[in-house]
Design a protein around this motif. Structure first.
Motif, PDB file in Angstrom:
ATOM      1  N   CYS A   1       3.077  -2.665   6.093  1.00  0.00           N
ATOM      2  CA  CYS A   1       3.206  -2.742   7.553  1.00  0.00           C
ATOM      3  C   CYS A   1       4.635  -3.076   7.966  1.00  0.00           C
ATOM      4  O   CYS A   1       5.249  -4.005   7.432  1.00  0.00           O
ATOM      5  N   TYR A   2       5.138  -2.337   8.919  1.00  0.00           N
ATOM      6  CA  TYR A   2       6.452  -2.583   9.524  1.00  0.00           C
ATOM      7  C   TYR A   2       6.193  -2.897  11.003  1.00  0.00           C
ATOM      8  O   TYR A   2       5.825  -2.017  11.778  1.00  0.00           O
ATOM      9  N   THR A   3       6.383  -4.157  11.381  1.00  0.00           N
ATOM     10  CA  THR A   3       6.113  -4.577  12.758  1.00  0.00           C
ATOM     11  C   THR A   3       7.438  -4.755  13.491  1.00  0.00           C
ATOM     12  O   THR A   3       8.276  -5.572  13.098  1.00  0.00           O
ATOM     13  N   LEU A   4       7.633  -3.999  14.558  1.00  0.00           N
ATOM     14  CA  LEU A   4       8.890  -4.022  15.303  1.00  0.00           C
ATOM     15  C   LEU A   4       8.800  -4.960  16.503  1.00  0.00           C
ATOM     16  O   LEU A   4       7.732  -5.152  17.081  1.00  0.00           O
ATOM     17  N   THR A   5       9.935  -5.548  16.860  1.00  0.00           N
ATOM     18  CA  THR A   5      10.132  -6.149  18.185  1.00  0.00           C
ATOM     19  C   THR A   5      11.441  -5.578  18.706  1.00  0.00           C
ATOM     20  O   THR A   5      12.482  -5.690  18.044  1.00  0.00           O
TER      21      THR A   5
ATOM     22  N   GLY B   1       0.840  -1.188   0.000  1.00  0.00           N
ATOM     23  CA  GLY B   1       0.000   0.000   0.000  1.00  0.00           C
ATOM     24  C   GLY B   1       0.871   1.232   0.000  1.00  0.00           C
ATOM     25  O   GLY B   1       2.023   1.189   0.455  1.00  0.00           O
ATOM     26  N   ASP B   2       0.350   2.326  -0.528  1.00  0.00           N
ATOM     27  CA  ASP B   2       1.120   3.561  -0.574  1.00  0.00           C
ATOM     28  C   ASP B   2       1.353   4.126   0.822  1.00  0.00           C
ATOM     29  O   ASP B   2       2.391   4.726   1.088  1.00  0.00           O
ATOM     30  N   GLN B   3       0.398   3.925   1.715  1.00  0.00           N
ATOM     31  CA  GLN B   3       0.531   4.398   3.095  1.00  0.00           C
ATOM     32  C   GLN B   3       1.117   3.284   3.961  1.00  0.00           C
ATOM     33  O   GLN B   3       0.763   2.113   3.804  1.00  0.00           O
ATOM     34  N   SER B   4       2.020   3.648   4.862  1.00  0.00           N
ATOM     35  CA  SER B   4       2.676   2.672   5.735  1.00  0.00           C
ATOM     36  C   SER B   4       2.210   2.810   7.175  1.00  0.00           C
ATOM     37  O   SER B   4       1.881   3.902   7.641  1.00  0.00           O
ATOM     38  N   ILE B   5       2.202   1.665   7.863  1.00  0.00           N
ATOM     39  CA  ILE B   5       1.943   1.626   9.305  1.00  0.00           C
ATOM     40  C   ILE B   5       3.176   1.032   9.986  1.00  0.00           C
ATOM     41  O   ILE B   5       3.707   0.011   9.537  1.00  0.00           O
ATOM     42  N   ILE B   6       3.615   1.662  11.062  1.00  0.00           N
ATOM     43  CA  ILE B   6       4.672   1.102  11.903  1.00  0.00           C
ATOM     44  C   ILE B   6       4.039   0.704  13.234  1.00  0.00           C
ATOM     45  O   ILE B   6       3.429   1.528  13.919  1.00  0.00           O
ATOM     46  N   PHE B   7       4.146  -0.584  13.571  1.00  0.00           N
ATOM     47  CA  PHE B   7       3.586  -1.113  14.815  1.00  0.00           C
ATOM     48  C   PHE B   7       4.701  -1.261  15.853  1.00  0.00           C
ATOM     49  O   PHE B   7       5.701  -1.938  15.603  1.00  0.00           O
ATOM     50  N   ILE B   8       4.506  -0.650  17.013  1.00  0.00           N
ATOM     51  CA  ILE B   8       5.492  -0.743  18.100  1.00  0.00           C
ATOM     52  C   ILE B   8       4.841  -1.446  19.294  1.00  0.00           C
ATOM     53  O   ILE B   8       3.873  -0.929  19.870  1.00  0.00           O
TER      54      ILE B   8
ATOM     55  N   GLY C   1       4.445  -3.135  23.195  1.00  0.00           N
ATOM     56  CA  GLY C   1       4.693  -2.601  24.521  1.00  0.00           C
ATOM     57  C   GLY C   1       5.855  -3.281  25.224  1.00  0.00           C
ATOM     58  O   GLY C   1       6.591  -4.093  24.650  1.00  0.00           O
ATOM     59  N   PHE C   2       5.995  -2.954  26.484  1.00  0.00           N
ATOM     60  CA  PHE C   2       7.111  -3.416  27.305  1.00  0.00           C
ATOM     61  C   PHE C   2       7.186  -4.939  27.341  1.00  0.00           C
ATOM     62  O   PHE C   2       6.216  -5.617  27.667  1.00  0.00           O
ATOM     63  N   ALA C   3       8.350  -5.474  26.971  1.00  0.00           N
ATOM     64  CA  ALA C   3       8.643  -6.916  27.001  1.00  0.00           C
ATOM     65  C   ALA C   3       7.748  -7.736  26.087  1.00  0.00           C
ATOM     66  O   ALA C   3       7.673  -8.955  26.217  1.00  0.00           O
ATOM     67  N   SER C   4       7.074  -7.084  25.149  1.00  0.00           N
ATOM     68  CA  SER C   4       6.173  -7.796  24.236  1.00  0.00           C
ATOM     69  C   SER C   4       6.832  -8.053  22.886  1.00  0.00           C
ATOM     70  O   SER C   4       7.714  -7.311  22.453  1.00  0.00           O
ATOM     71  N   SER C   5       6.335  -9.078  22.226  1.00  0.00           N
ATOM     72  CA  SER C   5       6.743  -9.388  20.859  1.00  0.00           C
ATOM     73  C   SER C   5       5.907  -8.575  19.877  1.00  0.00           C
ATOM     74  O   SER C   5       4.773  -8.170  20.181  1.00  0.00           O
ATOM     75  N   GLY C   6       6.442  -8.375  18.683  1.00  0.00           N
ATOM     76  CA  GLY C   6       5.658  -7.783  17.608  1.00  0.00           C
ATOM     77  C   GLY C   6       4.441  -8.628  17.265  1.00  0.00           C
ATOM     78  O   GLY C   6       3.499  -8.129  16.630  1.00  0.00           O
ATOM     79  N   ASP C   7       4.432  -9.886  17.717  1.00  0.00           N
ATOM     80  CA  ASP C   7       3.281 -10.762  17.470  1.00  0.00           C
ATOM     81  C   ASP C   7       2.008 -10.254  18.136  1.00  0.00           C
ATOM     82  O   ASP C   7       0.907 -10.704  17.793  1.00  0.00           O
ATOM     83  N   VAL C   8       2.140  -9.322  19.075  1.00  0.00           N
ATOM     84  CA  VAL C   8       0.956  -8.745  19.708  1.00  0.00           C
ATOM     85  C   VAL C   8       0.066  -8.042  18.676  1.00  0.00           C
ATOM     86  O   VAL C   8      -1.128  -7.868  18.884  1.00  0.00           O
ATOM     87  N   TRP C   9       0.659  -7.717  17.524  1.00  0.00           N
ATOM     88  CA  TRP C   9      -0.069  -7.024  16.460  1.00  0.00           C
ATOM     89  C   TRP C   9      -0.570  -7.969  15.373  1.00  0.00           C
ATOM     90  O   TRP C   9      -1.091  -7.491  14.351  1.00  0.00           O
TER      91      TRP C   9
ATOM     92  N   GLY D   1       5.194   1.267  23.740  1.00  0.00           N
ATOM     93  CA  GLY D   1       5.194   1.591  22.311  1.00  0.00           C
ATOM     94  C   GLY D   1       4.349   2.816  22.012  1.00  0.00           C
ATOM     95  O   GLY D   1       4.649   3.594  21.100  1.00  0.00           O
ATOM     96  N   GLY D   2       3.277   3.003  22.803  1.00  0.00           N
ATOM     97  CA  GLY D   2       2.475   4.212  22.681  1.00  0.00           C
ATOM     98  C   GLY D   2       3.252   5.437  23.119  1.00  0.00           C
ATOM     99  O   GLY D   2       3.139   6.515  22.520  1.00  0.00           O
ATOM    100  N   GLY D   3       4.047   5.283  24.170  1.00  0.00           N
ATOM    101  CA  GLY D   3       4.930   6.361  24.600  1.00  0.00           C
ATOM    102  C   GLY D   3       5.938   6.718  23.520  1.00  0.00           C
ATOM    103  O   GLY D   3       6.222   7.899  23.270  1.00  0.00           O
ATOM    104  N   LEU D   4       6.483   5.693  22.848  1.00  0.00           N
ATOM    105  CA  LEU D   4       7.424   5.935  21.752  1.00  0.00           C
ATOM    106  C   LEU D   4       6.747   6.643  20.583  1.00  0.00           C
ATOM    107  O   LEU D   4       7.334   7.514  19.940  1.00  0.00           O
ATOM    108  N   ALA D   5       5.480   6.293  20.309  1.00  0.00           N
ATOM    109  CA  ALA D   5       4.723   6.973  19.252  1.00  0.00           C
ATOM    110  C   ALA D   5       4.559   8.450  19.587  1.00  0.00           C
ATOM    111  O   ALA D   5       4.736   9.328  18.724  1.00  0.00           O
ATOM    112  N   LEU D   6       4.226   8.757  20.840  1.00  0.00           N
ATOM    113  CA  LEU D   6       4.103  10.150  21.276  1.00  0.00           C
ATOM    114  C   LEU D   6       5.427  10.893  21.154  1.00  0.00           C
ATOM    115  O   LEU D   6       5.460  12.042  20.685  1.00  0.00           O
ATOM    116  N   ALA D   7       6.508  10.248  21.566  1.00  0.00           N
ATOM    117  CA  ALA D   7       7.827  10.896  21.515  1.00  0.00           C
ATOM    118  C   ALA D   7       8.269  11.145  20.074  1.00  0.00           C
ATOM    119  O   ALA D   7       8.835  12.201  19.764  1.00  0.00           O
ATOM    120  N   LEU D   8       8.016  10.190  19.200  1.00  0.00           N
ATOM    121  CA  LEU D   8       8.366  10.362  17.780  1.00  0.00           C
ATOM    122  C   LEU D   8       7.619  11.539  17.166  1.00  0.00           C
ATOM    123  O   LEU D   8       8.213  12.395  16.493  1.00  0.00           O
TER     124      LEU D   8
END
Length: 282
Positions: free
Chosen positions: A67-71, A37-44, A46-54, A113-120
């Motif tokens: 989609c870019y899913t981080l761990t 897709g032309d638009q990207s999503i980056i998934f971050i 939470g604490f001690a979690s795997s990217g599999d949470v998404w 990860g939500g905190g990181l989204a706010l900081a970014l």
């Protein structure tokens, strides 16, 4: 002649190493890239979690988005890296976006990860297109200490020593007692505990301490992009306090879950996906 051949081989090997390793920049996370897709999503996560949470979230949207899913490094079995800190991780994600030329991504983060989204979005307001914060606050410590002040040189050695000093059984017992307070969906409980058990203990202790020292209440005034703030159902009882923390975020759209706990994506899935869908389309 033999001496020169050996030197040439050594030189070529060195050049090859520089070429290969010089092109591979090490970021403080692993990335799974899926979808299109032309638009990207980056998934971050939470604490001690795997990217599999998404996984379920990503499956819903990856036919429309790249989609870019981080761990994060050191969490859920990933190789730890030195100098783990909230600020270093934030900078690492920003650098990844820049170096991969990801245009105005939507950043979705849960908990830390939500905190990181706010900081970014605060520190790189022209880099981010939208953010979704899933059950995170600008300053977690201020919920129990309204007079909280972030320490400039935060010493996390005591926290690291406490966590690394635990036996596996002690650490497991701690996680088994903690997770039911954060997750109502019993089918996911063992998986989430396992992510913690597979996390590097030094990273666990360091980031637990470091994230608790983060205060973004003033920084979020710099955010320009639309922001969806999804909060667990209990927080409706603390609405004035929660929204006071976010008072400097002028683009905030607050939505409170109808049931469940901290892992909203598991505890109130239909509501959560409905909120996401509406926000991503807007």
């Amino acid at each position: 002649m033999k001496k020169y051949i050996i030197l040439i081989i050594a030189f070529l090997f060195s050049a090859l190493c520089l070429n290969v390793f010089g092109q591979t920049k090490q970021f403080p996370f692993e990335v799974l890239k899926t979808g299109s897709g032309d638009q990207s999503i980056i998934f971050i996560p939470g604490f001690a979690s795997s990217g599999d949470v998404w996984n379920e979230t990503r499956a819903t949207f990856e036919n429309q988005f790249t989609c870019y899913t981080l761990t994060m490094a050191g969490f859920a079995g990933r190789q730890p890296q030195p100098n783990a800190s909230f600020e270093n991780w934030k900078t690492g994600i920003a650098n990844y976006i820049k170096e991969n030329k990801i245009d105005k991504p939507i950043v979705i983060g849960h908990s830390m990860g939500g905190g990181l989204a706010l900081a970014l979005a605060s520190d790189y307001p022209d880099l981010i297109g939208k953010i979704v914060v899933v059950d995170a606050l600008p300053c977690l410590a201020a919920m129990t200490d309204p007079a909280f002040k972030s320490k400039e040189n935060n010493d996390c050695s005591a926290s690291v020593s406490q966590i690394t000093g635990m036996t596996n059984d002690q650490f497991y017992d701690m996680q088994k007692q903690t997770m039911p307070r954060l997750l109502q969906n019993q089918t996911k409980l063992d998986m989430v505990v396992d992510w913690s058990m597979k996390s590097d203990r030094t990273t666990f202790g360091q980031m637990f301490c470091d994230f608790y020292n983060v205060d973004l209440r003033n920084r979020i005034a710099q955010i320009k992009c639309p922001a969806l703030i999804l909060l667990e159902s209990y927080f409706i009882n603390l609405k004035p306090t929660i929204e006071d923390q976010y008072k400097n975020l002028k683009t905030a759209n607050f939505q409170y879950a109808t049931n469940g706990l901290h892992f909203i994506m598991y505890d109130d899935t239909a509501w959560y996906l409905q909120q996401l869908s509406a926000f991503l389309k807007s």
